[in-house]
Design a protein around this motif. Structure first.
Motif, mmCIF file in Angstrom:
data_model
loop_
_atom_site.group_PDB
_atom_site.id
_atom_site.type_symbol
_atom_site.label_atom_id
_atom_site.label_comp_id
_atom_site.label_asym_id
_atom_site.label_seq_id
_atom_site.Cartn_x
_atom_site.Cartn_y
_atom_site.Cartn_z
ATOM 1 N N ASP A 30 -3.477 -4.110 11.672
ATOM 2 C CA ASP A 30 -3.516 -5.569 11.589
ATOM 3 C C ASP A 30 -2.754 -6.030 10.334
ATOM 4 N N THR A 31 -1.437 -6.165 10.470
ATOM 5 C CA THR A 31 -0.606 -6.604 9.353
ATOM 6 C C THR A 31 0.578 -7.384 9.906
ATOM 7 N N ASN A 32 1.439 -7.861 9.023
ATOM 8 C CA ASN A 32 2.630 -8.585 9.482
ATOM 9 C C ASN A 32 3.720 -8.513 8.422
ATOM 10 N N GLU A 34 5.453 -10.787 7.009
ATOM 11 C CA GLU A 34 5.347 -11.779 5.934
ATOM 12 C C GLU A 34 4.456 -11.251 4.795
ATOM 13 N N TRP A 35 3.282 -10.693 5.148
ATOM 14 C CA TRP A 35 2.354 -10.177 4.121
ATOM 15 C C TRP A 35 3.021 -9.036 3.355
ATOM 16 N N ILE A 36 3.570 -8.089 4.084
ATOM 17 C CA ILE A 36 4.125 -6.895 3.417
ATOM 18 C C ILE A 36 5.323 -7.289 2.528
ATOM 19 N N THR A 38 6.184 -10.278 1.162
ATOM 20 C CA THR A 38 5.907 -11.095 -0.019
ATOM 21 C C THR A 38 5.033 -10.366 -1.045
ATOM 22 N N ARG A 39 4.098 -9.524 -0.572
ATOM 23 C CA ARG A 39 3.209 -8.830 -1.525
ATOM 24 C C ARG A 39 3.850 -7.605 -2.165
ATOM 25 N N THR A 40 4.828 -6.992 -1.457
ATOM 26 C CA THR A 40 5.354 -5.713 -1.968
ATOM 27 C C THR A 40 6.882 -5.639 -2.079
ATOM 28 N N ALA A 115 2.572 13.059 -9.503
ATOM 29 C CA ALA A 115 2.602 11.912 -8.582
ATOM 30 C C ALA A 115 3.869 11.070 -8.774
ATOM 31 N N CYS A 116 3.710 9.755 -8.862
ATOM 32 C CA CYS A 116 4.894 8.882 -8.915
ATOM 33 C C CYS A 116 5.696 9.071 -10.198
ATOM 34 N N SER A 117 5.095 9.642 -11.232
ATOM 35 C CA SER A 117 5.830 9.904 -12.473
ATOM 36 C C SER A 117 6.535 11.253 -12.421
ATOM 37 N N ASP A 154 -5.283 2.668 7.945
ATOM 38 C CA ASP A 154 -5.683 1.870 6.777
ATOM 39 C C ASP A 154 -4.527 0.960 6.333
ATOM 40 N N ARG A 155 -4.644 -0.345 6.634
ATOM 41 C CA ARG A 155 -3.545 -1.269 6.318
ATOM 42 C C ARG A 155 -3.352 -1.460 4.804
ATOM 43 N N ASN A 156 -4.397 -1.152 4.031
ATOM 44 C CA ASN A 156 -4.278 -1.303 2.566
ATOM 45 C C ASN A 156 -3.271 -0.331 1.975
ATOM 46 N N ASN A 217 -7.228 1.939 -5.797
ATOM 47 C CA ASN A 217 -7.755 0.654 -6.230
ATOM 48 C C ASN A 217 -6.525 -0.162 -6.637
ATOM 49 N N GLY A 218 -5.899 -0.802 -5.637
ATOM 50 C CA GLY A 218 -4.594 -1.452 -5.815
ATOM 51 C C GLY A 218 -4.521 -2.380 -7.006
ATOM 52 N N LYS A 219 -5.574 -3.194 -7.197
ATOM 53 C CA LYS A 219 -5.529 -4.190 -8.280
ATOM 54 C C LYS A 219 -5.508 -3.527 -9.655
ATOM 55 N N GLU A 220 -6.336 -2.461 -9.810
ATOM 56 C CA GLU A 220 -6.378 -1.750 -11.103
ATOM 57 C C GLU A 220 -5.032 -1.083 -11.393
ATOM 58 N N PRO A 252 13.587 1.541 -12.193
ATOM 59 C CA PRO A 252 12.145 1.765 -12.258
ATOM 60 C C PRO A 252 11.596 2.431 -10.997
ATOM 61 N N HIS A 253 10.421 3.020 -11.126
ATOM 62 C CA HIS A 253 9.701 3.514 -9.942
ATOM 63 C C HIS A 253 9.505 2.334 -8.989
ATOM 64 N N GLN A 254 9.709 2.592 -7.706
ATOM 65 C CA GLN A 254 9.654 1.512 -6.710
ATOM 66 C C GLN A 254 8.292 1.538 -6.008
ATOM 67 N N ALA A 255 7.315 0.790 -6.568
ATOM 68 C CA ALA A 255 5.982 0.734 -5.944
ATOM 69 C C ALA A 255 5.694 -0.661 -5.411
ATOM 70 N N ASN A 256 6.204 -1.675 -6.121
ATOM 71 C CA ASN A 256 5.961 -3.053 -5.717
ATOM 72 C C ASN A 256 6.985 -3.922 -6.443
ATOM 73 N N VAL A 257 7.672 -4.780 -5.714
ATOM 74 C CA VAL A 257 8.732 -5.587 -6.332
ATOM 75 C C VAL A 257 8.153 -6.542 -7.385
ATOM 76 N N ALA A 282 10.600 1.862 0.560
ATOM 77 C CA ALA A 282 9.172 1.789 0.232
ATOM 78 C C ALA A 282 8.871 2.694 -0.971
ATOM 79 N N ASN A 283 7.603 3.035 -1.147
ATOM 80 C CA ASN A 283 7.210 3.885 -2.280
ATOM 81 C C ASN A 283 7.237 5.343 -1.831
ATOM 82 N N THR A 284 8.220 6.099 -2.327
ATOM 83 C CA THR A 284 8.316 7.522 -1.976
ATOM 84 C C THR A 284 7.833 8.389 -3.139
HETATM 85 O O1 UT7 Z 1 3.113 4.151 -7.052
HETATM 86 C C1 UT7 Z 1 2.139 3.773 -7.965
HETATM 87 C C2 UT7 Z 1 0.922 3.368 -7.295
HETATM 88 N N1 UT7 Z 1 0.906 2.180 -6.533
HETATM 89 C C3 UT7 Z 1 1.103 0.940 -7.014
HETATM 90 O O2 UT7 Z 1 1.657 0.708 -8.062
HETATM 91 C C4 UT7 Z 1 0.590 -0.190 -6.175
HETATM 92 C C5 UT7 Z 1 -0.161 -1.180 -7.028
HETATM 93 N N2 UT7 Z 1 -0.836 -2.218 -6.270
HETATM 94 C C6 UT7 Z 1 -0.182 -3.105 -5.466
HETATM 95 O O3 UT7 Z 1 1.027 -3.051 -5.323
HETATM 96 C C7 UT7 Z 1 -0.999 -4.208 -4.825
HETATM 97 O O4 UT7 Z 1 -2.282 -4.223 -5.373
HETATM 98 C C8 UT7 Z 1 -1.095 -4.081 -3.275
HETATM 99 C C9 UT7 Z 1 0.263 -4.340 -2.651
HETATM 100 C C10 UT7 Z 1 -1.575 -2.682 -2.893
HETATM 101 C C11 UT7 Z 1 -2.070 -5.104 -2.721
HETATM 102 O O5 UT7 Z 1 -1.681 -6.408 -3.087
HETATM 103 P P1 UT7 Z 1 -2.758 -7.470 -3.589
HETATM 104 O O6 UT7 Z 1 -2.032 -8.726 -3.834
HETATM 105 O O7 UT7 Z 1 -3.498 -6.833 -4.737
HETATM 106 O O8 UT7 Z 1 -3.653 -7.640 -2.308
HETATM 107 P P2 UT7 Z 1 -5.220 -7.372 -2.126
HETATM 108 O O9 UT7 Z 1 -5.487 -5.894 -2.124
HETATM 109 O O10 UT7 Z 1 -5.974 -8.216 -3.098
HETATM 110 O O11 UT7 Z 1 -5.466 -7.953 -0.698
HETATM 111 C C12 UT7 Z 1 -5.374 -9.349 -0.443
HETATM 112 C C13 UT7 Z 1 -5.770 -9.591 1.003
HETATM 113 C C14 UT7 Z 1 -7.085 -8.942 1.401
HETATM 114 O O12 UT7 Z 1 -7.740 -9.839 2.294
HETATM 115 P P3 UT7 Z 1 -8.962 -10.746 1.793
HETATM 116 O O13 UT7 Z 1 -9.986 -9.774 1.296
HETATM 117 O O14 UT7 Z 1 -8.392 -11.612 0.702
HETATM 118 O O15 UT7 Z 1 -9.359 -11.492 3.038
HETATM 119 C C15 UT7 Z 1 -6.683 -7.722 2.148
HETATM 120 O O16 UT7 Z 1 -7.631 -7.296 3.091
HETATM 121 O O17 UT7 Z 1 -4.784 -9.015 1.868
HETATM 122 C C16 UT7 Z 1 -5.424 -8.161 2.825
HETATM 123 N N3 UT7 Z 1 -4.519 -7.062 3.137
HETATM 124 C C17 UT7 Z 1 -3.588 -7.138 4.102
HETATM 125 N N4 UT7 Z 1 -3.241 -8.115 4.956
HETATM 126 C C18 UT7 Z 1 -2.229 -7.865 5.814
HETATM 127 C C19 UT7 Z 1 -4.449 -5.843 2.544
HETATM 128 N N5 UT7 Z 1 -3.477 -5.122 3.114
HETATM 129 C C20 UT7 Z 1 -2.929 -5.894 4.079
HETATM 130 C C21 UT7 Z 1 -1.883 -5.704 4.996
HETATM 131 N N6 UT7 Z 1 -1.552 -6.717 5.824
HETATM 132 N N7 UT7 Z 1 -1.173 -4.551 5.044
#
Ligand code: UT7
Length: 326
Positions: A30-32, A34-36, A38-40, A115-117, A154-156, A217-220, A252-257, A282-284
């Motif tokens: 369940d993703t799209n 637009e989400w992927i 703009t968030r990454t 890992a990524c380093s 796992d869409r996360n 723990n994406g946020k941390e 830089p390491h490519q994990a999130n734009v 993506a993140n390799t």
């Molecule tokens: O390589 C080194 C390691 N990795 C990183 O450096 C990654 C670091 N973290 C991140 O890049 C970001 O934290 C993520 C991209 C993983 C997540 O972004 P976020 O802005 O922190 O999103 P979130 O985890 O707070 O999720 C926001 C919402 C949630 O919904 P609710 O709870 O607000 O209703 C998620 O369930 O987005 C939802 N969500 C999704 N929606 C659509 C999570 N994954 C997805 C998805 N598609 N794939």
């Protein structure tokens, strides 16, 4: 004062043929798009076939690096492979690659798990062996098949990762000890083991006897990443006695734009000096930096003489940076 420098004399990269777009993923979880996007910043990723292994990807990148270096595999004194997705638990996948490349019997082979380093760690080890005079020519490879430790339900996490490989050949060269030298000018690696649980594969040989799947723990990770990546870049610039205005490229390491632009801004680098390849790779993990570096050296964006900062952060947590004049 003269000194030994490790110069990058060859580069290579490889992405598996199969590509998965964000729209393809939207059919699985369940993703799209637009989400992927703009968030990454990710639009698509490459994924290895079931019978395509990390060593296969690594071999392709290594062969290209050896070819662009214009050397023979027998000239290589050691191979250092950064990966968290080895073909077998043991021996090291680097040994398999050494055999397939036709490196001479007796040349050293080792895997590094950071890992990524991983690439920055591997580059640091290789540079240190060269500067100590133990090795003259070292092949540094990063390769990952993260698709095999991804939970595709796992869409996360499943939208974030991809497979790929990158490589460089380092060779000892005499330098003057100034920032005008070509080669690796400074490296710095770090770890913070208190963050072990925030990004991991939830399995392992000693614990579950399975490889497990990536969990984070994406946020941390996000918060820690901006500070640690900036710290590493600032430290290597200080060690190399250069300033942000002297830098031609940040790779830089490519994990999130959003992390990449945050770090670029913190360092005071204009956007056009920051290399972004996450859209199609993506993140390799360990492979993002040498993949981006080789891709941009191949298309002529990064040129001989350019001053480049590399920085990465990932599980462990580990992080690090390198200052390199191409
Ligand atoms: O390589 C080194 C390691 N990795 C990183 O450096 C990654 C670091 N973290 C991140 O890049 C970001 O934290 C993520 C991209 C993983 C997540 O972004 P976020 O802005 O922190 O999103 P979130 O985890 O707070 O999720 C926001 C919402 C949630 O919904 P609710 O709870 O607000 O209703 C998620 O369930 O987005 C939802 N969500 C999704 N929606 C659509 C999570 N994954 C997805 C998805 N598609 N794939």
């Amino acid at each position: 004062m003269t000194c030994i420098r490790s110069e990058i004399i060859g580069h290579g990269h490889y992405l598996p043929a199969k590509e998965l777009t964000n729209d393809d993923l939207a059919k699985i979880v369940d993703t799209n798009d637009e989400w992927i996007s703009t968030r990454t910043g990710i639009k698509s990723r490459h994924v290895a076939e079931k019978d395509e292994y990390t060593s296969d990807l690594a071999l392709k990148a290594a062969e290209m690096a050896i070819k662009t270096a214009g050397i023979k595999a027998e000239e290589i004194d050691a191979i250092v492979l950064a990966t968290v997705t080895p073909d077998n638990t043991t021996p090291a996948t680097s040994a398999k690659i050494a055999g397939k490349l036709g490196m001479r019997v007796g040349a050293a082979a080792m895997d590094i798990s950071a890992a990524c380093s991983g690439f920055v760690y591997a580059l640091t080890m290789a540079d240190n062996m060269i500067r100590l005079g133990q090795m003259k020519t070292v092949l540094v490879v990063s390769a990952e098949t993260l698709s095999k430790i991804t939970d595709w339900t796992d869409r996360n996490t499943c939208v974030l990762f991809g497979d790929g490989a990158g490589a460089v050949v380092l060779r000892a060269k005499e330098g003057n000890g100034t920032s005008e030298d070509t080669g690796i000018l400074a490296t710095k690696i770090y770890a913070d083991g208190t963050q072990y649980e925030n990004l991991l594969c939830n399995g392992g040989v000693s614990t579950t006897q399975t490889s497990g799947y990536i969990w984070m723990n994406g946020k941390e990770v996000f918060k820690y990443a901006i500070n640690s990546l900036s710290e590493a870049a600032e430290e290597v610039m200080k060690m190399g006695q250069v300033e942000a205005k002297d830098i031609d490229w940040l790779v830089p390491h490519q994990a999130n734009v959003r992390i990449i632009s945050g770090v670029g801004q913190k360092l005071g680098l204009p956007e056009e000096k920051v290399i972004v390849t996450i859209d199609h790779q993506a993140n390799t993990s360990a492979a993002t930096i040498p993949l981006a570096l080789s891709e941009k050296m191949t298309d002529g964006t990064i040129k001989k003489g350019d001053l480049v900062v590399l920085n990465a952060m990932g599980a462990g947590f580990t992080w690090g940076g390198a200052l390199v004049r191409i």
